[in-house]
Design a protein around this motif. Sequence first.
Motif, PDB file in Angstrom:
ATOM      1  N   ALA A  36       0.818  -1.206   0.000  1.00 43.14           N
ATOM      2  CA  ALA A  36       0.000   0.000   0.000  1.00 43.14           C
ATOM      3  C   ALA A  36       0.858   1.265   0.000  1.00 43.14           C
ATOM      4  CB  ALA A  36      -0.908   0.009   1.217  1.00 43.14           C
ATOM      5  N   SER A  37       0.370   2.290  -0.678  1.00 42.92           N
ATOM      6  CA  SER A  37       1.035   3.595  -0.636  1.00 42.92           C
ATOM      7  C   SER A  37       0.725   4.265   0.701  1.00 42.92           C
ATOM      8  CB  SER A  37       0.528   4.468  -1.782  1.00 42.92           C
ATOM      9  OG  SER A  37      -0.840   4.739  -1.594  1.00 42.92           O
ATOM     10  N   PHE A  39      -0.837   6.958   1.293  1.00 43.04           N
ATOM     11  CA  PHE A  39      -2.234   7.381   1.343  1.00 43.04           C
ATOM     12  C   PHE A  39      -3.138   6.222   1.714  1.00 43.04           C
ATOM     13  CE2 PHE A  39      -6.362   7.904  -0.676  1.00 43.04           C
ATOM     14  CZ  PHE A  39      -6.751   9.113  -0.157  1.00 43.04           C
ATOM     15  N   PHE A  40      -2.887   5.064   1.090  1.00 41.28           N
ATOM     16  CA  PHE A  40      -3.716   3.903   1.389  1.00 41.28           C
ATOM     17  C   PHE A  40      -3.478   3.391   2.803  1.00 41.28           C
ATOM     18  CE2 PHE A  40      -5.177   3.917  -2.793  1.00 41.28           C
ATOM     19  CZ  PHE A  40      -6.251   3.056  -2.863  1.00 41.28           C
ATOM     20  N   GLN A  43      -5.172   6.982   5.037  1.00 38.05           N
ATOM     21  CA  GLN A  43      -6.515   7.438   4.709  1.00 38.05           C
ATOM     22  C   GLN A  43      -7.489   6.284   4.526  1.00 38.05           C
ATOM     23  OE1 GLN A  43      -6.695  10.921   4.516  1.00 38.05           O
ATOM     24  NE2 GLN A  43      -8.894  10.681   4.683  1.00 38.05           N
ATOM     25  N   ILE A  44      -7.009   5.157   4.027  1.00 33.88           N
ATOM     26  CA  ILE A  44      -7.880   3.994   3.868  1.00 33.88           C
ATOM     27  C   ILE A  44      -7.672   3.018   5.032  1.00 33.88           C
ATOM     28  CG2 ILE A  44      -8.584   2.104   2.368  1.00 33.88           C
ATOM     29  CD1 ILE A  44      -9.079   4.767   1.072  1.00 33.88           C
ATOM     30  N   PHE A  47      -7.744   4.900   8.740  1.00 36.51           N
ATOM     31  CA  PHE A  47      -9.052   5.516   8.955  1.00 36.51           C
ATOM     32  C   PHE A  47     -10.147   4.449   9.035  1.00 36.51           C
ATOM     33  CE2 PHE A  47     -12.530   8.479   7.391  1.00 36.51           C
ATOM     34  CZ  PHE A  47     -12.641   9.104   8.609  1.00 36.51           C
ATOM     35  N   ASN A  90      -2.513  24.453  18.928  1.00 38.01           N
ATOM     36  CA  ASN A  90      -1.958  25.763  18.572  1.00 38.01           C
ATOM     37  C   ASN A  90      -3.046  26.819  18.401  1.00 38.01           C
ATOM     38  OD1 ASN A  90      -3.126  25.213  16.158  1.00 38.01           O
ATOM     39  ND2 ASN A  90      -1.259  25.202  14.942  1.00 38.01           N
ATOM     40  N   ARG A 172       2.410   9.587  13.992  1.00 34.99           N
ATOM     41  CA  ARG A 172       1.476   9.992  12.943  1.00 34.99           C
ATOM     42  C   ARG A 172       2.050   9.689  11.557  1.00 34.99           C
ATOM     43  NH1 ARG A 172      -1.143  10.518   9.407  1.00 34.99           N
ATOM     44  NH2 ARG A 172      -2.936  11.837   8.942  1.00 34.99           N
ATOM     45  N   PHE A 246      -5.163  11.463  13.968  1.00 39.29           N
ATOM     46  CA  PHE A 246      -5.260  11.287  12.519  1.00 39.29           C
ATOM     47  C   PHE A 246      -5.532  12.630  11.834  1.00 39.29           C
ATOM     48  CE2 PHE A 246      -8.225  10.608   8.912  1.00 39.29           C
ATOM     49  CZ  PHE A 246      -7.354   9.959   8.050  1.00 39.29           C
ATOM     50  N   ASN A 247      -6.533  13.362  12.337  1.00 44.12           N
ATOM     51  CA  ASN A 247      -6.902  14.634  11.713  1.00 44.12           C
ATOM     52  C   ASN A 247      -5.987  15.772  12.144  1.00 44.12           C
ATOM     53  OD1 ASN A 247      -9.087  13.911  10.093  1.00 44.12           O
ATOM     54  ND2 ASN A 247     -10.496  13.948  11.832  1.00 44.12           N
ATOM     55  N   ARG A 249      -6.745  17.641  14.382  1.00 46.80           N
ATOM     56  CA  ARG A 249      -7.648  18.686  14.811  1.00 46.80           C
ATOM     57  C   ARG A 249      -8.990  18.070  15.213  1.00 46.80           C
ATOM     58  NH1 ARG A 249      -8.747  22.760  11.979  1.00 46.80           N
ATOM     59  NH2 ARG A 249     -10.833  22.669  12.776  1.00 46.80           N
ATOM     60  N   VAL A 250      -9.749  18.835  15.967  1.00 50.81           N
ATOM     61  CA  VAL A 250     -11.098  18.404  16.307  1.00 50.81           C
ATOM     62  C   VAL A 250     -11.968  19.652  16.390  1.00 50.81           C
ATOM     63  CG1 VAL A 250     -10.512  18.402  18.773  1.00 50.81           C
ATOM     64  CG2 VAL A 250     -12.542  17.178  17.977  1.00 50.81           C
TER      65      VAL A 250
ATOM     66  N   ALA B  18      -5.249  -2.823  -3.110  1.00 47.36           N
ATOM     67  CA  ALA B  18      -3.924  -2.362  -3.497  1.00 47.36           C
ATOM     68  C   ALA B  18      -3.912  -1.846  -4.920  1.00 47.36           C
ATOM     69  CB  ALA B  18      -2.929  -3.493  -3.343  1.00 47.36           C
ATOM     70  N   SER B  21      -3.626   1.951  -6.007  1.00 47.91           N
ATOM     71  CA  SER B  21      -2.400   2.659  -5.682  1.00 47.91           C
ATOM     72  C   SER B  21      -1.314   2.376  -6.707  1.00 47.91           C
ATOM     73  CB  SER B  21      -1.917   2.260  -4.284  1.00 47.91           C
ATOM     74  OG  SER B  21      -1.586   0.895  -4.284  1.00 47.91           O
ATOM     75  N   ASP B  82     -12.502  19.448   9.035  1.00 51.16           N
ATOM     76  CA  ASP B  82     -12.044  18.060   8.941  1.00 51.16           C
ATOM     77  C   ASP B  82     -12.188  17.524   7.525  1.00 51.16           C
ATOM     78  OD1 ASP B  82     -12.244  18.606  11.587  1.00 51.16           O
ATOM     79  OD2 ASP B  82     -12.863  16.595  12.153  1.00 51.16           O
ATOM     80  N   VAL B  85      -9.706  19.026   5.024  1.00 45.57           N
ATOM     81  CA  VAL B  85      -8.351  18.475   5.114  1.00 45.57           C
ATOM     82  C   VAL B  85      -8.311  17.070   4.517  1.00 45.57           C
ATOM     83  CG1 VAL B  85      -6.573  17.700   6.708  1.00 45.57           C
ATOM     84  CG2 VAL B  85      -7.684  19.885   7.070  1.00 45.57           C
ATOM     85  N   GLN B  86      -9.357  16.286   4.786  1.00 46.92           N
ATOM     86  CA  GLN B  86      -9.368  14.929   4.228  1.00 46.92           C
ATOM     87  C   GLN B  86      -9.415  14.946   2.711  1.00 46.92           C
ATOM     88  OE1 GLN B  86     -12.149  12.197   6.026  1.00 46.92           O
ATOM     89  NE2 GLN B  86     -11.357  12.633   8.053  1.00 46.92           N
ATOM     90  N   ARG B  89      -6.059  15.994   1.436  1.00 45.64           N
ATOM     91  CA  ARG B  89      -5.113  14.891   1.586  1.00 45.64           C
ATOM     92  C   ARG B  89      -5.233  13.912   0.433  1.00 45.64           C
ATOM     93  NH1 ARG B  89      -6.194  12.987   7.220  1.00 45.64           N
ATOM     94  NH2 ARG B  89      -5.050  14.669   8.213  1.00 45.64           N
ATOM     95  N   GLU B  93      -2.032  13.498  -1.642  1.00 43.28           N
ATOM     96  CA  GLU B  93      -1.282  12.289  -1.330  1.00 43.28           C
ATOM     97  C   GLU B  93      -1.667  11.115  -2.217  1.00 43.28           C
ATOM     98  OE1 GLU B  93      -1.320  11.665   2.959  1.00 43.28           O
ATOM     99  OE2 GLU B  93      -1.351  13.837   3.214  1.00 43.28           O
ATOM    100  N   GLN B  94      -2.907  11.082  -2.687  1.00 45.84           N
ATOM    101  CA  GLN B  94      -3.312   9.975  -3.539  1.00 45.84           C
ATOM    102  C   GLN B  94      -3.231  10.351  -5.014  1.00 45.84           C
ATOM    103  OE1 GLN B  94      -3.781   6.934  -3.208  1.00 45.84           O
ATOM    104  NE2 GLN B  94      -4.768   6.385  -5.134  1.00 45.84           N
ATOM    105  N   GLU B 138       0.633  33.738  11.194  1.00 43.92           N
ATOM    106  CA  GLU B 138       1.267  32.440  10.940  1.00 43.92           C
ATOM    107  C   GLU B 138       0.885  31.882   9.572  1.00 43.92           C
ATOM    108  OE1 GLU B 138       0.606  29.702  14.160  1.00 43.92           O
ATOM    109  OE2 GLU B 138       0.615  31.334  15.598  1.00 43.92           O
TER     110      GLU B 138
END
Lengths: 340, 416
Positions: A36-37, A39-40, A43-44, A47, A90, A172, A246-247, A249-250, B18, B21, B82, B85-86, B89, B93-94, B138
């Motif tokens: 897997a990369s 991302f996989f 994120q997959i 997650f 932050n 992370r 993972f995120n 943030r919340v 897989a 990817s 959230d 950002v997802q 990403r 990234e993908q 920032e």
Amino acid sequence: MTLVATDRTRTPGLLERIGAPHLALGALLLLYPAIASDFFLTQIGGFSLLMGLLGLSLMLLAGYGGMVSLAQITIAGVAAYSVAIFGENNTGVLGLGWPWWLTVPLAVGLAGIVSALIGAISVRTEGIYTIMITLAIATGFYYFTNQNYAIFNGHSGFAGIKAPVFWGINWRDPLPFYYLCLAVAVVCYAAVLYGARSTFGLTLQAVRDNQRRMRAIGYDVTAHKVFAWFLAGIIAGLAGVLLVWFNGRVSPGTVSVQAAISVLVIAVVGGLRHPIGPFLGALIYVMLEVFAIDLVGAERFNTLIGLVFLLIVFVSPDGILGLLRQIGPGLADKPLRPDD
Amino acid sequence: MQLHRRTVLALALATGLAAPSVAIAQDSDTIKIGVLATLEGAFTVLGEDGLRGAMTAVDENNGEVAGKKIEIVRGSSDASPDSAVQAARKLVEQEGVKVLVGPLSGDEGIAIKEYAKTQPDVTFLNGTSAAQDTTLREPAENFFRFSTDGAQWMAGLGEYAFNEKGYRNVATVAEDYSFPYTQVFGFMAEFCKEGGKVPSKSWVPIGNKDYSSVIATIPADVDAIYVALGGADAVNFLSQYQQAGGTAPLIGGSITVDQTVLTSKGRIHDILIGTPSAGPIADSLDTPAWNAFVEDYKKQDGAFPSPSLFAHGYYVNMKALLAALEEVNGDVSDGGEKLRAALSDLTVDTPTGEVSVDDNRNAIANIYITEVAEREDGTLYNKLVETVEQVNQTLGIPQDEFMALGQVSRDNPSCE
């Protein structure tokens, strides 16, 4: 249905007790990073595992206890916000900067306590009323975080929450994070499987099947149910900690009603009869969420997601697990009732 | 047998996981651009229009830049940080995009800026998100905003309300998140400087239905109410305020008096006429460049009669990106360094005048003061009253003096 093996002359070995399918699945999951990369992986893989954990905590309540809850994301949110508030962020609001080995147990413990409280409020109701009470709690928590600025920093929530770095590993990073999620998922999964066959688990299932009879026999039904809520809260709390790492943030969006419904969808689509169900559901949910937009374009991808879920539930009310059972009898049945 | 069957199933599942990817490879004759917009949730309509704006810029370039084909990869959020950002990403990234345009909403922008810091090789351009702190405090080295922020959008409105309209006491009602904070800040910065007073500020959650308690807290003697609410929230507030017998005239935030509100039926129609507002576009702007943009925009599927400020914002950012890509000949192999240098020095000719960016990579652009007016057929539109030329992020106030005003929030600024 008992824990004791039918062959009483010898105790089965550890590998035998785990079972070949689990070993195969475990090997696959361990080797997954090889193909897997990044991302996989996160994120997959990561997650899905952590959403599966959330589904698992609901499966524990609904599958074994007959209590359908919409508040699991709220409980996870309690843990996630705790990490943000007691740890570092932050945003300039709170962020007490405690180390992770203090914040994590605290967050998970708080999640368990909050869960037990929600349980204490809702266990005297049944069916749709439990759903309504937990929905009310989830909605209430969402609006509370949205409008409270002193503790929850309102709509913006907290950002800049970092996963800990120890043993020289940034947890992370894709590979460590995946294995972290996997480890937590495996431990919780095994614990639920084990717990379901323990005295407590069997009593809980008996309460689910006939509450009045159990009460008549002399069991403290309420205490059993509240304890189940506490255990489910621990699992949801662990998922919440992973989620906030993972995120990074919340915010109230994390604990919105939509997210609460997602958890229910994951559990129902996967199947509530066996702890593996929520993980299957989570995998399908996450894959669809991520890739539906590539399949049908930007306008109709939510329709596709909805249709797939409808189809699964239509074909098999038991979710994917039920589907597997239809394809090959005994395929999904076996681990649930080891000695049927 | 059972083990066998299960193993096969598991293997099938794993290979299916897989496969995607492995299958992704970058074609050197194409440039991949990610576009992130809200295609779910309450802001879906706005996100779709943002997408139309981005595509208008791509179509103007005939889908090519520096001799390479443009491939647009879309990502969707539901306006929560959230989800933004997802989606980002996934695109980075993908899909492996090196340039990304988006997002749409205020808090999303702040979240994407934070994410940008973790992806130094990728260049981010804003969509329409207009929170001040995305670029003021920032900032991320690789995040550019060729659309202006919500405080800039208010440039000139405070002065206009004080001097032209003669308002001295103004109450504010706005949604409770970073973009409306920025809008109220922008309005008050000028209005208070002129000597105006703001005796009450009300913050309401997005999607609020019942405004009775808010209306009750508005002092009876205010000259006007400044309203920064979006879409259905604005309609709900305005009709409830009017039903409660409120008569104070209104001042509108940039998205308060857009077409979704202006087309609503009932007595609101009459009340809205004459409401001053300000923003990056004006419906009645009548320049050749604007008219050409409107014509191009209308070629997009499902386009509105006139582009919204979301279409405009995505258009401007995409246009800036394409111009910079042209300049570096589509070369982003150096981690986008040349591209970012080109973007920093760029001056873009947009339908709303020249746009360039400051040291924080935030736009300096024209802002338009408008008033709601009625066409002969009875429909409402925003009539251009005044153009404020080349507004910078500090609204013309020196940088250190502006920073001393503090971070925008519910309590800042204040002048009671």
